[in-house]
Design a protein around this motif. Structure first.
Motif, PDB file in Angstrom:
ATOM      1  N   SER A 101       0.947  -1.695   0.227  1.00 21.89           N
ATOM      2  CA  SER A 101       0.140   0.264  -0.661  1.00 21.89           C
ATOM      3  C   SER A 101       1.091   1.293   0.499  1.00 21.89           C
ATOM      4  CB  SER A 101      -0.692  -0.261   1.565  1.00 21.89           C
ATOM      5  OG  SER A 101      -1.811  -1.201   0.675  1.00 21.89           O
ATOM      6  N   LYS A 102       2.444   0.987   0.393  1.00 17.65           N
ATOM      7  CA  LYS A 102       2.969   2.322   0.539  1.00 17.65           C
ATOM      8  C   LYS A 102       3.760   2.290  -0.924  1.00 17.65           C
ATOM      9  CE  LYS A 102       3.324   1.497   4.950  1.00 17.65           C
ATOM     10  NZ  LYS A 102       4.331   0.429   6.015  1.00 17.65           N
ATOM     11  N   ILE A 103       3.752   1.418  -2.298  1.00 16.83           N
ATOM     12  CA  ILE A 103       4.561   1.752  -3.373  1.00 16.83           C
ATOM     13  C   ILE A 103       3.707   1.714  -4.634  1.00 16.83           C
ATOM     14  CG2 ILE A 103       6.448   0.898  -2.525  1.00 16.83           C
ATOM     15  CD1 ILE A 103       6.031  -1.695  -3.498  1.00 16.83           C
ATOM     16  N   ILE A 104       4.386   2.261  -5.678  1.00 17.43           N
ATOM     17  CA  ILE A 104       3.790   2.187  -6.664  1.00 17.43           C
ATOM     18  C   ILE A 104       4.929   1.930  -7.681  1.00 17.43           C
ATOM     19  CG2 ILE A 104       3.584   4.730  -7.494  1.00 17.43           C
ATOM     20  CD1 ILE A 104       1.154   3.265  -8.775  1.00 17.43           C
ATOM     21  N   ALA A 105       5.003   0.444  -9.173  1.00 15.52           N
ATOM     22  CA  ALA A 105       5.726   0.606  -9.683  1.00 15.52           C
ATOM     23  C   ALA A 105       5.469   1.309 -11.148  1.00 15.52           C
ATOM     24  CB  ALA A 105       5.640  -1.257 -10.291  1.00 15.52           C
ATOM     25  N   VAL A 106       6.232   1.785 -12.047  1.00  9.28           N
ATOM     26  CA  VAL A 106       6.014   2.088 -13.291  1.00  9.28           C
ATOM     27  C   VAL A 106       7.608   1.017 -13.764  1.00  9.28           C
ATOM     28  CG1 VAL A 106       6.816   4.444 -14.135  1.00  9.28           C
ATOM     29  CG2 VAL A 106       5.949   4.487 -12.230  1.00  9.28           C
ATOM     30  N   GLN A 107       7.181   1.211 -15.469  1.00 13.73           N
ATOM     31  CA  GLN A 107       7.943   0.923 -16.293  1.00 13.73           C
ATOM     32  C   GLN A 107       9.284   2.468 -16.863  1.00 13.73           C
ATOM     33  OE1 GLN A 107       6.961  -1.878 -19.426  1.00 13.73           O
ATOM     34  NE2 GLN A 107       7.326   0.275 -21.141  1.00 13.73           N
ATOM     35  N   ALA A 108      10.709   1.476 -16.106  1.00  8.49           N
ATOM     36  CA  ALA A 108      11.126   2.231 -16.773  1.00  8.49           C
ATOM     37  C   ALA A 108      11.952   1.598 -18.406  1.00  8.49           C
ATOM     38  CB  ALA A 108      12.685   2.347 -16.659  1.00  8.49           C
ATOM     39  N   ILE A 109      12.056   0.295 -18.486  1.00  8.09           N
ATOM     40  CA  ILE A 109      13.004   0.327 -19.609  1.00  8.09           C
ATOM     41  C   ILE A 109      11.695  -1.388 -19.715  1.00  8.09           C
ATOM     42  CG2 ILE A 109      13.832  -0.788 -21.188  1.00  8.09           C
ATOM     43  CD1 ILE A 109      16.448   0.514 -19.559  1.00  8.09           C
ATOM     44  N   GLY A 110      11.096  -1.239 -20.768  1.00 11.55           N
ATOM     45  CA  GLY A 110      10.146  -2.239 -21.568  1.00 11.55           C
ATOM     46  C   GLY A 110      11.159  -4.037 -21.084  1.00 11.55           C
ATOM     47  N   ALA A 111      10.184  -5.240 -21.047  1.00 12.04           N
ATOM     48  CA  ALA A 111      10.818  -6.118 -20.957  1.00 12.04           C
ATOM     49  C   ALA A 111      11.382  -6.497 -22.397  1.00 12.04           C
ATOM     50  CB  ALA A 111      10.171  -7.228 -20.205  1.00 12.04           C
ATOM     51  N   ALA A 112      13.012  -6.661 -22.607  1.00 15.69           N
ATOM     52  CA  ALA A 112      12.447  -7.251 -24.156  1.00 15.69           C
ATOM     53  C   ALA A 112      13.763  -7.690 -24.363  1.00 15.69           C
ATOM     54  CB  ALA A 112      12.381  -5.539 -25.053  1.00 15.69           C
ATOM     55  N   VAL A 113      14.588  -8.057 -25.258  1.00 15.42           N
ATOM     56  CA  VAL A 113      15.355  -8.222 -25.694  1.00 15.42           C
ATOM     57  C   VAL A 113      16.582  -7.176 -26.601  1.00 15.42           C
ATOM     58  CG1 VAL A 113      17.439 -10.127 -26.797  1.00 15.42           C
ATOM     59  CG2 VAL A 113      15.691 -11.020 -25.789  1.00 15.42           C
ATOM     60  N   LEU A 114      16.814  -6.890 -26.230  1.00 14.28           N
ATOM     61  CA  LEU A 114      17.555  -5.745 -26.799  1.00 14.28           C
ATOM     62  C   LEU A 114      19.155  -6.072 -27.390  1.00 14.28           C
ATOM     63  CD1 LEU A 114      16.193  -2.731 -24.063  1.00 14.28           C
ATOM     64  CD2 LEU A 114      15.336  -3.156 -26.345  1.00 14.28           C
ATOM     65  N   ALA A 115      19.318  -5.075 -28.134  1.00 18.22           N
ATOM     66  CA  ALA A 115      20.525  -5.539 -29.089  1.00 18.22           C
ATOM     67  C   ALA A 115      20.561  -3.540 -29.173  1.00 18.22           C
ATOM     68  CB  ALA A 115      20.617  -5.642 -30.445  1.00 18.22           C
ATOM     69  N   ALA A 116      19.852  -2.555 -28.635  1.00 14.49           N
ATOM     70  CA  ALA A 116      20.304  -1.265 -29.248  1.00 14.49           C
ATOM     71  C   ALA A 116      19.596  -0.498 -28.278  1.00 14.49           C
ATOM     72  CB  ALA A 116      19.674  -0.922 -30.667  1.00 14.49           C
ATOM     73  N   ASP A 117      20.267   0.536 -28.467  1.00 15.69           N
ATOM     74  CA  ASP A 117      19.695   1.512 -27.200  1.00 15.69           C
ATOM     75  C   ASP A 117      18.733   1.563 -27.233  1.00 15.69           C
ATOM     76  OD1 ASP A 117      22.137   2.179 -27.401  1.00 15.69           O
ATOM     77  OD2 ASP A 117      22.591   4.659 -27.566  1.00 15.69           O
TER      78      ASP A 117
END
Length: 146
Positions: free
Chosen positions: A6-22
């Motif tokens: 009840s004290k936190i909230i989560a926000v996506q910073a980098i979506g879960a993915a396989v990355l090969a570039a920025d």
């Protein structure tokens, strides 16, 4: 058991993915919260990382969501060092298994951006995800996110 939910909230910073570039970092607005934790989840490296083939996670912050500055060591908890450009984590050696890393933000600015900065050749991607957990909000309890 105490109630953290009840004290936190989560926000996506980098979506879960396989990355090969920025990635293209989006702004995380911390208004209404007094604390933030950055959580990086990184899978096994798609390449053998080195000083040339690397991923650097760069955290920047801003008061106005227009001009961003790199965080410095005084802005972060849990990092051994903060490199040039706000590097809070650098993958520069073999990363054979999945791991999770967390860093506290105490810089006091309203906005954050997290960039997974790829250098070198990454023919095979690396699984990456990042979440910013905002805590100590002014509105309690926080709404469910299920």
């Amino acid at each position: 058991m105490k109630d953290l939910h009840s004290k936190i909230i989560a926000v996506q910073a980098i979506g879960a993915a396989v990355l090969a570039a920025d990635n293209t970092p989006g702004a995380i607005d911390l208004q209404g919260y007094d604390s933030a934790e950055i959580v990086l989840a990184i899978g096994a490296g798609g390449v053998t990382f080195s000083g040339t083939n690397k991923i650097e996670f760069k955290l920047t912050h801003s008061d106005d969501d227009s001009t961003y500055d790199a965080v410095e060591a005084d802005d972060i908890l849990g990092a051994d060092d903060v490199g040039a450009g706000g590097i809070i984590k650098a993958l520069i050696a073999a990363h054979a298994s999945a791991a999770v890393y967390r860093y506290g933000y105490k810089g006091g600015r309203r906005y954050l951006k997290l960039l997974a900065d790829f250098s070198g050749t990454h023919g095979t991607g690396t699984p990456v995800a990042a979440v910013v957990i905002k805590g100590n909000g002014y509105n309690k309890p926080e709404a469910d996110q299920a």
